[in-house]
Write a protein that holds these residues in place. Structure first.
Motif, PDB file in Angstrom:
ATOM      1  N   GLY A   1      -0.350  46.635 -43.831  1.00  9.79           N
ATOM      2  CA  GLY A   1      -1.721  46.494 -44.282  1.00  9.79           C
ATOM      3  C   GLY A   1      -1.995  45.097 -44.796  1.00  9.79           C
ATOM      4  N   ARG A   2      -1.076  44.577 -45.591  1.00 10.88           N
ATOM      5  CA  ARG A   2      -1.228  43.214 -46.104  1.00 10.88           C
ATOM      6  C   ARG A   2      -1.128  42.201 -44.972  1.00 10.88           C
ATOM      7  NH1 ARG A   2       2.766  42.906 -49.990  1.00 10.88           N
ATOM      8  NH2 ARG A   2       1.352  43.689 -51.604  1.00 10.88           N
ATOM      9  N   TRP A   3      -0.197  42.445 -44.029  1.00  4.80           N
ATOM     10  CA  TRP A   3      -0.050  41.530 -42.901  1.00  4.80           C
ATOM     11  C   TRP A   3      -1.335  41.478 -42.077  1.00  4.80           C
ATOM     12  CZ3 TRP A   3       2.861  37.648 -41.884  1.00  4.80           C
ATOM     13  CH2 TRP A   3       3.003  37.166 -40.587  1.00  4.80           C
TER      14      TRP A   3
ATOM     15  N   ASP B   1       7.688  29.678 -51.771  1.00  4.82           N
ATOM     16  CA  ASP B   1       7.577  28.948 -50.507  1.00  4.82           C
ATOM     17  C   ASP B   1       7.598  29.837 -49.278  1.00  4.82           C
ATOM     18  OD1 ASP B   1       7.549  26.290 -51.617  1.00  4.82           O
ATOM     19  OD2 ASP B   1       9.662  26.575 -52.117  1.00  4.82           O
ATOM     20  N   LEU B   2       8.303  30.943 -49.349  1.00  6.69           N
ATOM     21  CA  LEU B   2       8.530  31.795 -48.176  1.00  6.69           C
ATOM     22  C   LEU B   2       8.667  33.225 -48.641  1.00  6.69           C
ATOM     23  CD1 LEU B   2       9.616  32.324 -45.157  1.00  6.69           C
ATOM     24  CD2 LEU B   2      11.882  31.904 -46.124  1.00  6.69           C
ATOM     25  N   ARG B   3       8.170  34.175 -47.853  1.00  5.82           N
ATOM     26  CA  ARG B   3       8.355  35.577 -48.199  1.00  5.82           C
ATOM     27  C   ARG B   3       8.570  36.383 -46.924  1.00  5.82           C
ATOM     28  NH1 ARG B   3       5.295  38.522 -51.151  1.00  5.82           N
ATOM     29  NH2 ARG B   3       4.646  40.228 -49.801  1.00  5.82           N
TER      30      ARG B   3
ATOM     31  N   ALA C   1       3.892  33.439 -39.717  1.00  4.50           N
ATOM     32  CA  ALA C   1       4.840  33.411 -38.604  1.00  4.50           C
ATOM     33  C   ALA C   1       5.416  34.785 -38.291  1.00  4.50           C
ATOM     34  CB  ALA C   1       5.980  32.446 -38.918  1.00  4.50           C
ATOM     35  N   GLU C   2       5.624  35.021 -37.013  1.00  2.00           N
ATOM     36  CA  GLU C   2       6.350  36.195 -36.527  1.00  2.00           C
ATOM     37  C   GLU C   2       7.600  35.703 -35.810  1.00  2.00           C
ATOM     38  OE1 GLU C   2       3.825  38.521 -34.045  1.00  2.00           O
ATOM     39  OE2 GLU C   2       2.687  39.371 -35.720  1.00  2.00           O
ATOM     40  N   PHE C   3       8.745  36.304 -36.137  1.00  2.00           N
ATOM     41  CA  PHE C   3      10.012  35.902 -35.541  1.00  2.00           C
ATOM     42  C   PHE C   3      10.608  37.068 -34.755  1.00  2.00           C
ATOM     43  CE2 PHE C   3       9.506  33.102 -39.177  1.00  2.00           C
ATOM     44  CZ  PHE C   3       9.868  31.856 -38.665  1.00  2.00           C
ATOM     45  N   ASP C   4      11.137  36.761 -33.588  1.00  2.00           N
ATOM     46  CA  ASP C   4      11.866  37.767 -32.813  1.00  2.00           C
ATOM     47  C   ASP C   4      13.210  38.039 -33.476  1.00  2.00           C
ATOM     48  OD1 ASP C   4       9.933  38.060 -30.774  1.00  2.00           O
ATOM     49  OD2 ASP C   4      10.663  36.235 -29.794  1.00  2.00           O
ATOM     50  N   ILE C   5      13.752  39.218 -33.189  1.00  2.00           N
ATOM     51  CA  ILE C   5      15.067  39.585 -33.728  1.00  2.00           C
ATOM     52  C   ILE C   5      15.787  40.452 -32.712  1.00  2.00           C
ATOM     53  CG2 ILE C   5      14.078  41.568 -34.959  1.00  2.00           C
ATOM     54  CD1 ILE C   5      16.252  41.164 -37.085  1.00  2.00           C
ATOM     55  N   GLY C   6      17.075  40.200 -32.555  1.00  2.00           N
ATOM     56  CA  GLY C   6      17.864  40.972 -31.613  1.00  2.00           C
ATOM     57  C   GLY C   6      18.710  42.043 -32.260  1.00  2.00           C
ATOM     58  N   LEU C   7      18.608  42.170 -33.576  1.00  2.00           N
ATOM     59  CA  LEU C   7      19.408  43.166 -34.284  1.00  2.00           C
ATOM     60  C   LEU C   7      18.789  44.552 -34.177  1.00  2.00           C
ATOM     61  CD1 LEU C   7      20.532  41.699 -37.710  1.00  2.00           C
ATOM     62  CD2 LEU C   7      21.905  42.116 -35.691  1.00  2.00           C
TER      63      LEU C   7
ATOM     64  N   PRO D   1       5.676  34.807 -43.536  1.00  2.00           N
ATOM     65  CA  PRO D   1       4.757  33.704 -43.831  1.00  2.00           C
ATOM     66  C   PRO D   1       5.423  32.670 -44.741  1.00  2.00           C
ATOM     67  CG  PRO D   1       4.199  35.643 -45.130  1.00  2.00           C
ATOM     68  CD  PRO D   1       5.285  36.060 -44.185  1.00  2.00           C
ATOM     69  N   TYR D   2       5.084  31.389 -44.527  1.00  2.00           N
ATOM     70  CA  TYR D   2       5.686  30.342 -45.345  1.00  2.00           C
ATOM     71  C   TYR D   2       4.710  29.165 -45.456  1.00  2.00           C
ATOM     72  CZ  TYR D   2       6.759  28.112 -40.836  1.00  2.00           C
ATOM     73  OH  TYR D   2       6.665  27.541 -39.582  1.00  2.00           O
TER      74      TYR D   2
END
Length: 603
Positions: free
Chosen positions: A281-283, A273-275, A300-306, A570-571
């Motif tokens: 290259g694959r992206w 379902d999700l990876r 999907a692209e997600f922001d991250i603050g870490l 992606p999901y």
């Protein structure tokens, strides 16, 4: 669930180290104060009204041989710690290091920071219906201290006394007050049922899971191939504020794959379902498929603050061939990031230049402040001048794959280290030993990068061999430190602490199963970690982390690689997620916590 007001006395104790009268509280922050207190009903990165039901299937590369992730033996199954075994307190993913009540209803850090007391929530129950007691907490602590993974052994060795206080409280007393993170580490301690295990059963790798108090139980084990978790309808903590909007799937399944290509094909076929996509290259090109074009798969692209942490090729400095830091530095210089990024990764990566990359904790670009200079003064040779000044930058090439200036500079450094080029081979001038080593990996996906690095070494007569082994053999060799070089990622947070001992301390250099893969045994690194753990103010904490960063960078323990500016996840559109992504995003340490906030749109 309503939390009481945060105690000002405790805030002063935690942040400034003042002597004050502490009191039990339901939330505590390592620096500053918790974001949520009186009106706390749910974390802001969840949907508190998310529907329950449905199934989630995730893919894992490799295999597993054990369902106890708390011991060294065998590769553990995914999900046990996240879904079956709870800690005393729950961590907020939107704050650097803040804990809220879970199994422990309250926490009480003594005013002198030499002890911490947890009061067990009277409603807490294990999955078999038995209450969670002080005896269970003490038994878990003792087994982890005596027979657990090296990280727990290292942390808990600082506890001099563990005792039951009253009917449902436990107190841990410390040898001193120097490690201000230790009460928080104990707050995250996994707790499992004493009545369902023994010391002998606990330390034996097996397919019998521990009995925990978490929201899921193990429903089916297909050894090495899959593991399925079933949501417990009688989960004791389902109405707690820290759990509202979480643990929404009725079933969570982890399927194991032998290689990355087959796992990707399984995702495209809808079997996963999700990876988390880690291949640029694959992206860039691999998702040009009908399911993406028609919206069934969300790219999907997600922001991250870490912080991005450190992804690197790791020198095993226990090997004589890598004992000389000048040799290591020369090998680091020969990694052609510009060529690799352009040729292999569509230019989507950025170069890693700090162990705390992508955050204010990184020393890169910052001259050492007065406090850092004070900390590092007893170790005048531990940090190179340009790193102390914050002016050092990693070598940049012309991207051709044959950058002559870089090769000449690396060759000069090797000569200075006593290496000579003879009959087309780089050898040690005194011993005659060739500069030749093996790069060990457990995924074919890493092979292109590793082979390109090996090719960049060849013009200087350096032979690097790439060997890909299965996950079981790879894990066994990591545990025994039986390798020359490996690729590895050390994830990071905005509150680095005791885990740094597990990665860089001389105490863990020979501890089987530790993450000190590089074999770091450096008094300056140990001293900076001690300073970080003892920091009483946020400025001192940041300075001590940057000082540790400078020591590690100066030691040339790794060949730093690169990081992604965003999270690629992606999901399939049958999943839904909250609008807000927590600061922690999707990381190695918080994957289970993050995915627990998603839900099924087709339950």
């Amino acid at each position: 669930m309503s939390f009481g007001k945060f105690s000002l006395a405790l805030l002063l104790t935690v942040t400034l180290g003042w002597s004050a009268e502490a009191a039990p509280v339901r939330a505590v922050a390592l620096h500053g104060k918790p974001l949520f207190s009186d009106n706390f009903t749910a974390f802001p990165y969840v949907n508190p009204n998310a529907p329950k039901g449905g199934k989630l299937t995730l893919g894992v590369l490799g295999s597993y041989e054990n369902v106890n992730p708390l011991i060294v033996g065998g590769t553990p199954a995914s999900g046990i710690r996240e879904f079956v075994i709870e800690g005393l307190m729950a961590r907020s993913l939107d704050e650097p290091f803040t804990l809220y009540g879970l199994l422990a209803e309250t926490i009480d850090i003594a005013d002198d920071h030499k002890s911490v007391t947890f009061a067990i929530n009277p409603a807490a129950r294990f999955s078999d219906g038995q209450p969670v007691t002080a005896e269970d907490v003490l038994n878990s602590f003792q087994l982890l201290k005596d027979k657990g993974r090296p990280n727990h052994r290292t942390y808990f060795a600082k506890v001099t006394k563990a005792e039951k206080i009253g009917d449902r409280s436990v107190r841990f007393t410390f040898e001193d007050a120097s490690d201000r993170e230790l009460p928080f580490i104990l707050g995250l301690m996994p707790v499992f049922a004493a009545h369902a295990t023994t010391p002998e059963k606990f330390e034996a790798a097996s397919m019998t899971p521990l009995v925990g108090s978490g929201p899921y139980t193990v429903s089916k084990i297909d050894a090495g191939r899959s593991i399925i978790y079933q949501r417990n309808p009688d989960y004791w903590g389902k109405d707690l504020a820290v759990n509202r909007g979480r643990f929404n799937f009725d079933e969570i399944r982890f399927d194991y794959y032998r290689d990355a290509s087959s796992m990707f094909e399984a995702f495209k076929a809808g079997n996963i379902d999700l990876r988390l996509e880690e291949d640029p290259g694959r992206w860039a090109t691999g998702y040009n498929i009908p399911a993406v074009r028609d919206g069934r798969i969300i790219k999907a692209e997600f922001d991250i603050g870490l912080p991005a942490g450190m992804t690197a090729l790791v020198f095993n400095t226990r090997r004589p061939i890598f004992a000389d830091p000048m040799v290591r530095h020369a090998l680091m210089m020969l990694f052609d990031f510009e060529w690799c990024n352009r040729t292999l990764y569509n230019g989507l990566y950025k170069r890693t230049e700090s162990y705390f990359e992508r955050s204010y904790l990184a020393s890169t670009g910052h001259p050492a402040d007065a406090y850092e200079q004070k900390l590092l003064a007893p170790y005048p040779d531990a940090v190179r001048p340009e790193i102390m000044a914050g002016t050092y930058r990693f070598p940049q090439t012309d991207g051709s794959g044959q950058d002559r200036p870089t090769q000449r500079a690396a060759f000069a450094l090797l000569k200075k280290a006593g290496m000579v080029l003879k009959d087309g081979r780089m050898i040690n001038g005194k011993t005659g030993q060739p500069l030749s080593f093996e790069i060990l990996a457990n995924s074919n996906a890493q092979e292109a990068l590793l082979l390109s690095y090996a090719r960049s070494l060849a013009p200087l007569g350096i032979q690097a061999r790439v060997r890909v082994v299965d996950s079981a053999q790879y894990q066994a060799r990591l545990t025994e430190f039986d390798y020359d070089m490996i690729p590895n990622t050390w994830a990071s947070s905005l509150s680095p602490g005791n885990e740094q001992l597990f990665r860089w301390s001389a105490k863990t250099v020979n501890a089987k199963g530790s993450f000190n893969y590089a074999g770091v045994s450096n008094p300056a690194a140990d001293a900076m970690i001690d300073a970080m753990l003892a920091a009483k103010t946020e400025p001192d904490f940041i300075s001590s982390v940057r000082a540790l960063d400078r020591v590690l960078l100066s030691g040339d323990y790794v060949v730093p690689l690169f990081y992604t500016p965003k999270l690629w996840a992606p999901y399939w559109s049958r999943l839904k997620h909250p609008e807000k992504t927590p600061v922690f995003g999707y990381s190695v340490d918080t994957y289970g916590n993050w995915i627990s906030t998603w839900w099924s749109a087709t339950k």
